[in-house]
Design an enzyme around this catalytic site. Structure first.
Site, PDB file in Angstrom:
ATOM      1  CB  CYS A   1       3.977  -0.235  -6.357  1.00  0.00           C
ATOM      2  SG  CYS A   1       4.186  -1.978  -6.707  1.00  0.00           S
TER       3      CYS A   1
ATOM      4  N   GLY B   1       0.823  -1.203   0.000  1.00  0.00           N
ATOM      5  CA  GLY B   1       0.000   0.000   0.000  1.00  0.00           C
ATOM      6  C   GLY B   1       0.858   1.254   0.000  1.00  0.00           C
ATOM      7  CB  SER B   2      -0.037   4.727   0.774  1.00  0.00           C
ATOM      8  OG  SER B   2      -0.546   4.630   2.100  1.00  0.00           O
TER       9      SER B   2
ATOM     10  CD  GLU C   1       7.321  -5.631  -1.523  1.00  0.00           C
ATOM     11  OE1 GLU C   1       7.704  -4.614  -2.151  1.00  0.00           O
ATOM     12  OE2 GLU C   1       8.017  -6.640  -1.376  1.00  0.00           O
TER      13      GLU C   1
ATOM     14  N   GLY D   1       2.285   2.223   5.417  1.00  0.00           N
ATOM     15  CA  GLY D   1       3.448   1.460   5.836  1.00  0.00           C
ATOM     16  C   GLY D   1       4.061   1.978   7.119  1.00  0.00           C
TER      17      GLY D   1
END
Length: 507
Positions: A294, A238-239, A260, A243
């Protein structure tokens, strides 16, 4: 669409929690297609009590699953891969309907699931440990790897099923159970995938709770998961903002994370580049999935001597991009995930102009019958400087920044001069330039490519990045080690008791 949903076991109303049986009694969640803005189906989300039941079931499933020999676990994953092959077309179409990526990308995502299952099957006979020479006579020293427990997987909307498989397939052959919390924007693909896994487990006679599912709000279910000491590893995609939260909470309880997070991926284009190849790679990297990967290409760092030539080629290519319904053949770019994503893109374009950048092409929202749902945009190309604040951020949208350079050292400095460090590439036919980019003083990203783009990683290599990208690694190489606990063993096969380092203790 109805036949696709029926084939995958998706009803008009669905239960969003699976722990060996289906349940869900919290608020209903509408799954909305960005293609036309219509509700596909609804999902009953999990309550905290149902979350607790699911973790307990996953723990119980783990206790028996870990005792099954790894090659036997691999056989279950092999059957899962075969089941995904049977449902590839339907599941790929559902990815397109629910997320908005074009049909080829939707089916490609399911192919990733199949590929990682195949990889995991081979891995199930290769969970190797090392042997080491002991300094003490008559001693044997080695290491082995044991199952870890229940692994929490938090996935994002842009790869609604592939990221689960990267984790679940490896985790399963390693002897773990998996608890999946998917994005609330793409719940139906998660339900469909879990039903496929459920049938495989039932046919194999193993507890289907090894592949558990919990759909719920991040503020409740998500927080329960990351704070749960029964979950030793949380793998989250995610963002960067997400994170930071997960890393802090899980780290505070001394749990493990695989993070990630965001990417701000660049391609350096040198005067020695094959321009035709570079343009094709940039086009897919920047426009594919409507810029919502991403690994999407966000920055082009191009030598000043060829900048205008590259820009002209890109403008010509962008003008030919067919935007529309991603289910239709020939469409190269579908909708963004929702109207909020469109608003975020428009805000970013405004900031580009405010900071002194120049929009060279696109960026407009599209409307009309062809673009019902109001999630469609034209991809944007803009001249910018690397130090712009907006360029330093990851905007999850099809915005491509053109940044010029004069020498390779400057290009690499600009390339590395962002907080994120996921994927990178250089286009050059000069060996010295390529090797410099791949050297320790070159790209600072977890992925560095030569003469291929930033997007579209294979499952055989470890996937992940550095800096604000989070440092996690998934998929290939030795990423499996993150899902296991390492144990060092020493066996004394004498009747003496020498101590290490030659220490004498007593007579």
């Amino acid at each position: 669409m109805q036949s696709i949903l029926k084939n995958l076991g998706i009803d008009s109303t669905n239960l969003g929690t699976f722990n060996g049986r289906w349940m869900g009694s919290d608020a209903k969640l509408d799954a909305v297609s960005p293609i036309d803005g219509k509700v596909i189906a609804t999902v009953a989300q999990a309550t905290v009590e149902e979350y607790e039941q699911t973790v307990a079931a996953a723990q119980e499933a783990f206790e028996s699953w870990q005792l099954l020999p790894a090659p036997k676990r691999g056989d279950v994953v092999r059957r899962l891969g075969n089941a995904l092959r049977e449902h590839k077309a339907d599941l790929g179409a559902l990815v397109t309907i629910e997320m908005g990526k074009i049909r080829a990308e939707g089916e490609g995502e399911v192919q990733e699931m199949i590929d990682i299952c195949d990889f995991a099957v081979g891995l199930s006979r290769q969970l190797y440990g090392l042997t080491m020479h002991s300094e003490r006579p008559g001693h044997r020293m080695y290491e082995q790897w044991h199952p870890l427990g229940v692994v929490g997987v938090i996935s994002a909307f842009n790869f609604p099923v592939a990221v689960w498989s990267w984790n679940a397939a490896l985790s399963a052959v390693c002897g773990n159970a998996t608890l999946w919390k998917p994005s609330s924007k793409t719940p139906l693909t998660a339900i469909a995938t879990t039903k496929i896994a459920q049938r495989v487990c039932e046919q194999c006679g193993v507890d289907p709770a090894i592949f558990s599912l919990v759909i719920g709000r991040g503020s409740t279910i998500g927080e329960e998961l990351i704070n749960d000491k029964r979950i030793p590893l949380v793998s989250a995609t995610g963002s960067c903002r997400m994170g930071y939260r997960i890393g802090e909470v899980v780290g505070n309880r001394l749990g493990r994370t695989i993070l990630e997070l965001g990417g701000n991926n660049a391609i350096i284009v040198t005067p020695n580049a094959n321009m035709d190849m570079a343009v094709r790679a940039i086009l897919f990297g920047a426009v594919g999935t409507a810029g919502q990967r991403c690994t999407s290409t966000r920055r082009i760092i191009v030598h000043e001597s060829i900048e205008q030539d590259l820009v002209n080629r890109l403008l010509a290519a962008y003008k030919q991009i067919k935007i529309g319904n991603p289910l239709n053949e020939g469409t190269l770019m579908g909708p963004m995930i929702d109207t909020d994503a469109v608003k975020t893109m428009q805000s970013a374009i405004g900031r580009i102009k405010e900071e002194g950048g120049e929009v060279l092409y696109g960026g407009e929202p599209l409307s009309g019958d062809t673009y019902s749902g109001n999630c469609y945009v034209t991809p944007c190309i803009a001249r910018a400087k690397n130090e712009f604040k907006i360029v330093q951020e990851e905007t999850f949208a099809p915005i491509l920044y053109i940044i010029r350079y004069s020498d390779l050292d400057e290009a690499i400095a600009k390339h590395n001069g962002v907080p994120q460090g996921l994927s990178s590439a250089i286009f050059t036919e000069n060996l010295l330039e390529a090797e410099k980019f791949l050297g320790c003083a070159g790209s600072d990203c977890g992925i560095a490519n030569v003469n291929i783009g930033t997007s579209g990683a294979e499952i055989g290599g470890a996937f992940g990045g550095e800096k604000e990208t989070g440092g996690g690694r998934e998929s290939g190489s030795d990423s499996w080690k993150a899902y296991m606990r390492r144990q060092t063993n020493t066996i004394n096969y004498t009747r003496e008791l020498p101590l290490a380092q030659g220490i004498k203790f007593g007579d």
